[in-house]
Enzyme design. Structure first.
Site, PDB file in Angstrom:
ATOM      1  N   ASP A 197      53.510  37.960  49.212  1.00 16.14           N
ATOM      2  CA  ASP A 197      52.627  36.857  48.786  1.00 16.14           C
ATOM      3  C   ASP A 197      52.847  35.642  49.684  1.00 16.14           C
ATOM      4  OD1 ASP A 197      51.919  38.515  46.710  1.00 16.14           O
ATOM      5  OD2 ASP A 197      53.180  37.525  45.216  1.00 16.14           O
ATOM      6  N   ASP A 228      72.153  43.482  44.070  1.00 14.30           N
ATOM      7  CA  ASP A 228      72.443  42.112  44.460  1.00 14.30           C
ATOM      8  C   ASP A 228      72.570  42.084  45.965  1.00 14.30           C
ATOM      9  OD1 ASP A 228      73.366  39.635  45.010  1.00 14.30           O
ATOM     10  OD2 ASP A 228      75.064  39.701  43.606  1.00 14.30           O
ATOM     11  N   ASN A 229      71.634  41.383  46.595  1.00 12.59           N
ATOM     12  CA  ASN A 229      71.640  41.352  48.061  1.00 12.59           C
ATOM     13  C   ASN A 229      72.882  40.694  48.629  1.00 12.59           C
ATOM     14  OD1 ASN A 229      69.197  42.498  47.969  1.00 12.59           O
ATOM     15  ND2 ASN A 229      68.060  40.590  48.180  1.00 12.59           N
ATOM     16  N   ASP A 248      56.753  34.852  35.585  1.00  8.59           N
ATOM     17  CA  ASP A 248      57.707  35.925  35.907  1.00  8.59           C
ATOM     18  C   ASP A 248      58.997  35.728  35.122  1.00  8.59           C
ATOM     19  OD1 ASP A 248      55.853  36.839  37.690  1.00  8.59           O
ATOM     20  OD2 ASP A 248      56.909  36.139  39.480  1.00  8.59           O
ATOM     21  N   GLN A 296      70.638  40.462  56.950  1.00 13.31           N
ATOM     22  CA  GLN A 296      70.183  41.049  55.692  1.00 13.31           C
ATOM     23  C   GLN A 296      70.979  40.526  54.487  1.00 13.31           C
ATOM     24  OE1 GLN A 296      67.158  43.162  55.587  1.00 13.31           O
ATOM     25  NE2 GLN A 296      67.145  41.965  57.467  1.00 13.31           N
TER      26      GLN A 296
HETATM   27  P1  AP5 Z   1      56.469  41.301  44.525  1.00 13.59           P
HETATM   28  O1  AP5 Z   1      55.889  42.653  44.632  1.00 13.59           O
HETATM   29  O2  AP5 Z   1      57.924  41.163  44.469  1.00 13.59           O
HETATM   30  O3  AP5 Z   1      55.961  40.393  45.642  1.00 13.59           O
HETATM   31  P2  AP5 Z   1      55.321  40.718  46.920  1.00 13.59           P
HETATM   32  O4  AP5 Z   1      54.856  39.453  47.490  1.00 13.59           O
HETATM   33  O5  AP5 Z   1      54.354  41.834  46.873  1.00 13.59           O
HETATM   34  O6  AP5 Z   1      56.699  41.096  47.661  1.00 13.59           O
HETATM   35  P3  AP5 Z   1      57.286  42.449  48.113  1.00 13.59           P
HETATM   36  O7  AP5 Z   1      58.753  42.331  48.117  1.00 13.59           O
HETATM   37  O8  AP5 Z   1      56.634  43.580  47.422  1.00 13.59           O
HETATM   38  O9  AP5 Z   1      56.806  42.287  49.560  1.00 13.59           O
HETATM   39  P4  AP5 Z   1      55.745  43.152  50.324  1.00 13.59           P
HETATM   40  O10 AP5 Z   1      56.156  44.563  50.293  1.00 13.59           O
HETATM   41  O11 AP5 Z   1      54.378  42.791  49.911  1.00 13.59           O
HETATM   42  O12 AP5 Z   1      55.973  42.545  51.750  1.00 13.59           O
HETATM   43  P5  AP5 Z   1      57.053  42.999  52.825  1.00 13.59           P
HETATM   44  O13 AP5 Z   1      58.302  43.538  52.235  1.00 13.59           O
HETATM   45  O14 AP5 Z   1      56.362  43.843  53.801  1.00 13.59           O
HETATM   46  O15 AP5 Z   1      55.792  40.572  43.296  1.00 13.59           O
HETATM   47  C1  AP5 Z   1      55.628  39.219  43.273  1.00 13.59           C
HETATM   48  C2  AP5 Z   1      54.598  38.775  42.310  1.00 13.59           C
HETATM   49  O16 AP5 Z   1      53.702  39.795  41.943  1.00 13.59           O
HETATM   50  C3  AP5 Z   1      55.220  38.266  41.028  1.00 13.59           C
HETATM   51  O17 AP5 Z   1      55.169  36.876  41.041  1.00 13.59           O
HETATM   52  C4  AP5 Z   1      54.340  38.880  39.939  1.00 13.59           C
HETATM   53  O18 AP5 Z   1      53.929  37.936  38.990  1.00 13.59           O
HETATM   54  C5  AP5 Z   1      53.173  39.410  40.707  1.00 13.59           C
HETATM   55  N1  AP5 Z   1      52.509  40.521  40.044  1.00 13.59           N
HETATM   56  C6  AP5 Z   1      53.019  41.697  39.619  1.00 13.59           C
HETATM   57  N2  AP5 Z   1      52.069  42.433  38.999  1.00 13.59           N
HETATM   58  C7  AP5 Z   1      50.931  41.682  39.031  1.00 13.59           C
HETATM   59  C8  AP5 Z   1      49.606  41.861  38.569  1.00 13.59           C
HETATM   60  N3  AP5 Z   1      49.233  42.963  37.951  1.00 13.59           N
HETATM   61  N4  AP5 Z   1      48.703  40.885  38.793  1.00 13.59           N
HETATM   62  C9  AP5 Z   1      49.050  39.746  39.460  1.00 13.59           C
HETATM   63  N5  AP5 Z   1      50.276  39.507  39.919  1.00 13.59           N
HETATM   64  C10 AP5 Z   1      51.196  40.462  39.713  1.00 13.59           C
HETATM   65  O19 AP5 Z   1      57.459  41.592  53.436  1.00 13.59           O
HETATM   66  C11 AP5 Z   1      56.557  40.592  53.841  1.00 13.59           C
HETATM   67  C12 AP5 Z   1      57.228  39.775  54.910  1.00 13.59           C
HETATM   68  O20 AP5 Z   1      58.459  39.257  54.402  1.00 13.59           O
HETATM   69  C13 AP5 Z   1      57.609  40.555  56.159  1.00 13.59           C
HETATM   70  O21 AP5 Z   1      56.539  40.635  57.070  1.00 13.59           O
HETATM   71  C14 AP5 Z   1      58.754  39.713  56.673  1.00 13.59           C
HETATM   72  O22 AP5 Z   1      58.251  38.606  57.356  1.00 13.59           O
HETATM   73  C15 AP5 Z   1      59.461  39.261  55.428  1.00 13.59           C
HETATM   74  N6  AP5 Z   1      60.518  40.184  55.040  1.00 13.59           N
HETATM   75  C16 AP5 Z   1      60.570  40.946  53.923  1.00 13.59           C
HETATM   76  N7  AP5 Z   1      61.698  41.680  53.886  1.00 13.59           N
HETATM   77  C17 AP5 Z   1      62.399  41.362  54.998  1.00 13.59           C
HETATM   78  C18 AP5 Z   1      63.644  41.769  55.537  1.00 13.59           C
HETATM   79  N8  AP5 Z   1      64.402  42.672  54.928  1.00 13.59           N
HETATM   80  N9  AP5 Z   1      64.057  41.214  56.705  1.00 13.59           N
HETATM   81  C19 AP5 Z   1      63.298  40.302  57.354  1.00 13.59           C
HETATM   82  N10 AP5 Z   1      62.106  39.874  56.890  1.00 13.59           N
HETATM   83  C20 AP5 Z   1      61.647  40.403  55.740  1.00 13.59           C
END
Ligand code: AP5
Length: 371
Positions: free
Chosen positions: A326, A145-146, A33, A315
Site C-alpha cells: 500500500d 518477530d523480525n 486494523d 532484513q
Molecule cells: P498487507 O497485505 O499487510 O499490506 P500490503 O500493503 O498488501 O503489504 P504486503 O506486505 O502484502 O506487501 P505486498 O506484498 O503488497 O508488497 P511487497 O512485499 O511486494 O495489508 C495491509 C492492509 O490491508 C491493512 O491495513 C488491512 O486493513 C488491509 N486489508 C486487508 N483486507 C482488506 C480488505 N478486504 N479490504 C480493504 N483493505 C484490506 O512490497 C512492496 C515494497 O515494499 C517492495 O517493492 C519494497 O520496496 C518494499 N519491501 C517489502 N519487503 C521488503 C524487504 N524484505 N526488503 C526490502 N524492501 C521490501
C-alpha cells in the site's frame, strides 16, 4: 531499454508543480486494523494460513474478541486504499487534502478513530456513515518477530482477516451518486482503487472508471489479494479494461495469470500479457507494476518490461511489512499526480515502502526525506 537490464531510478531534481486539493481520488474499505503477535494454535483454531488475506466468515465470528482478550493488540487505521492515499498525502505534504477518500463506516468509536486519523493525515475523507453495521476491522495476526534471531521469512509473517461490516455497506446511490460527493470525483485527475473494493461495490468502481476513461484521466487498480482474481473474476475483468495502471505483488500476479490462462509463471511474461489485455481508453497505454518484496519491481509498458531494484535494507531492520504494498502505491501516486516520469513514481514507491517497513503498521514519521 532492455527487458532484463536493471534501471536504477534517475537522480533528478524534482521541479514540483503546485498541486491543488482533491487531485487524487481513492475509494475503498476503511478498516481499523487490530494487530497482534499470535501463536500457531490461534491460527489453527480459526483455520488461518500464515501468508494469507481473507474475508471473515461464520467461523471467524469469535476471532476478533479472542484476539483482543488473549493477546496484546495495537490498533492502526487501515484499509488498503486508505493506507495508500494517506501515504501519498504524506509524501506530498502541501497542500493538505490533495487526496480525497470515500468509504463506508459505522457511527461508532472505531468510526470516530478513523475520522480522526484521516484528519491527522490531512486526507479529505468523506465517509458514508450508517447505523446498520459497525465500522469494519481487520485482524492482522502476526506469527513471527523480525527483530528476533529468526531470519525474516518473506510472506510468512501475517495472516489478515477482514471483517468488512460497515465497509461492505457502501452504496453508489447513497453516496457516490450524490451531487455533493460526485463533485470530488470530477475534481480529481488521478484515481486509485484497491481490488478489495470489488467485493463491495463494483458498480461504484465502474461509474468512476467510466468517468476516468471518458475524460482521459488516470485510473490505478490493485489486484490486492489472490481471492479477488479467483472468486471475483467476473467483476474484476469488467474493470480491467478501464485500468491505466495495474498494481500487485508476485503472488497476486501469479494467481491472476493462472485464472486468465496466461500459461506462464514468469512474472515478466505475466506483466507483458496483462499489459496487452483489452483497454477502453486507447489513448493511454496500460502500465503494469508488480512488486516482489525485497526483489526487483517489474514494470511493463507498451514498449518494454523493466526490473527496478528496491532500496537496500538490512532484513533485521524490518519491523513489519504490513502495508508495504500500500505504501509503495502511495509513494508512486504522490509523483504521478505531479506528472513525474514513471521512474520517479517507482523511486518514490520504493522510498515510501522502505520507510513503512521500518515501523509498526502502515505508519510514517512526520515528514518524508525524499528528494
Ligand atoms: P498487507 O497485505 O499487510 O499490506 P500490503 O500493503 O498488501 O503489504 P504486503 O506486505 O502484502 O506487501 P505486498 O506484498 O503488497 O508488497 P511487497 O512485499 O511486494 O495489508 C495491509 C492492509 O490491508 C491493512 O491495513 C488491512 O486493513 C488491509 N486489508 C486487508 N483486507 C482488506 C480488505 N478486504 N479490504 C480493504 N483493505 C484490506 O512490497 C512492496 C515494497 O515494499 C517492495 O517493492 C519494497 O520496496 C518494499 N519491501 C517489502 N519487503 C521488503 C524487504 N524484505 N526488503 C526490502 N524492501 C521490501
Amino acid at each position: 531499454m532492455a527487458a532484463d537490464e536493471p534501471q536504477p531510478a534517475k537522480k533528478i531534481k524534482l521541479h514540483h508543480q503546485p498541486l491543488r486539493e482533491n487531485v487524487l481520488f481513492g475509494m475503498g474499505n476503511p478498516l481499523l486494523d487490530i494487530c497482534a503477535v499470535v501463536d500457531k494454535d490461534f491460527l489453527d483454531k480459526y483455520g488461518l494460513k500464515t501468508n494469507d488475506q481473507i474475508l471473515a466468515d461464520e467461523k471467524h465470528k469469535e476471532l476478533f474478541e479472542e484476539l483482543v482478550k488473549k493477546f496484546r493488540v495495537e490498533y492502526h487505521a487501515g484499509g488498503s486504499t486508505q493506507n495508500s492515499v494517506k501515504v501519498a498525502q504524506w509524501m506530498i505534504q502541501q497542500p493538505h487534502k490533495v487526496a480525497t477518500f470515500f468509504g463506508c463506516i459505522g457511527k461508532d468509536k472505531f468510526g470516530e478513530i478513523l475520522k480522526r486519523k484521516a484528519e491527522e493525515a490531512h486526507v479529505d475523507a468523506h465517509y458514508f456513515e450508517q447505523n446498520d453495521q459497525p465500522t469494519g476491522t481487520c485482524a492482522a495476526c502476526i506469527t513471527g518477530d523480525n527483530r528476533s534471531a529468526t531470519p525474516f521469512k518473506k510472506r510468512g509473517l501475517r495472516s489478515l482477516v477482514a471483517n468488512l461490516a460497515a465497509a461492505n455497506c457502501y452504496k453508489k446511490e447513497g453516496h457516490l451518486d450524490q451531487k455533493e460527493n460526485w463533485q470530488f470525483v470530477e475534481k480529481a485527475r488521478v484515481y486509485y482503487i484497491a481490488g478489495f473494493f470489488i467485493t463491495v461495490s463494483p458498480e461504484s468502481i465502474l461509474k468512476v472508471a467510466t468517468h476516468v476513461s471518458e475524460s482521459n484521466k488516470i485510473l490505478g487498480l490493485n489486484l490486492s489479494a489472490p481471492f479477488i482474481s479467483q472468486f471475483f473474476k467476473e467483476d474484476l475483468m469488467k474493470v480491467i479494461p478501464y485500468v491505466d495502471i495495474l498494481f500487485g505483488n508476485e503472488t497476486e500476479a501469479a494467481t491472476f495469470a493462472r485464472e486468465q490462462g496466461f500459461e506462464t509463471e514468469d512474472i515478466k511474461e505475466i506483466a507483458k500479457k496483462a499489459q496487452g489485455l483489452p483497454k477502453v481508453n486507447e489513448k493511454r497505454r496500460r502500465i503494469i507494476v508488480f512488486t516482489q518484496g525485497k526483489d526487483d519491481t517489474i514494470v511493463a509498458t507498451a514498449d518494454n518490461v523493466t526490473a527496478f531494484p528496491v532500496l537496500d535494507i538490512k532484513q533485521d531492520e524490518i519491523v513489519d511489512t504490513n502495508g508495504a504494498g500500500d505504501a509503495f502505491v502511495g509513494g508512486f501516486l504522490s509523483q504521478l499526480v505531479r506528472d513525474q516520469p514513471l521512474e520517479e513514481c517507482i523511486r518514490a514507491g520504493h522510498y515510501a515502502a522502505n520507510v513503512i517497513i521500518r515501523r509498526s503498521g502502515c505508519t510514517f514519521p512526520e515528514v518524508p526525506d525524499f528528494h
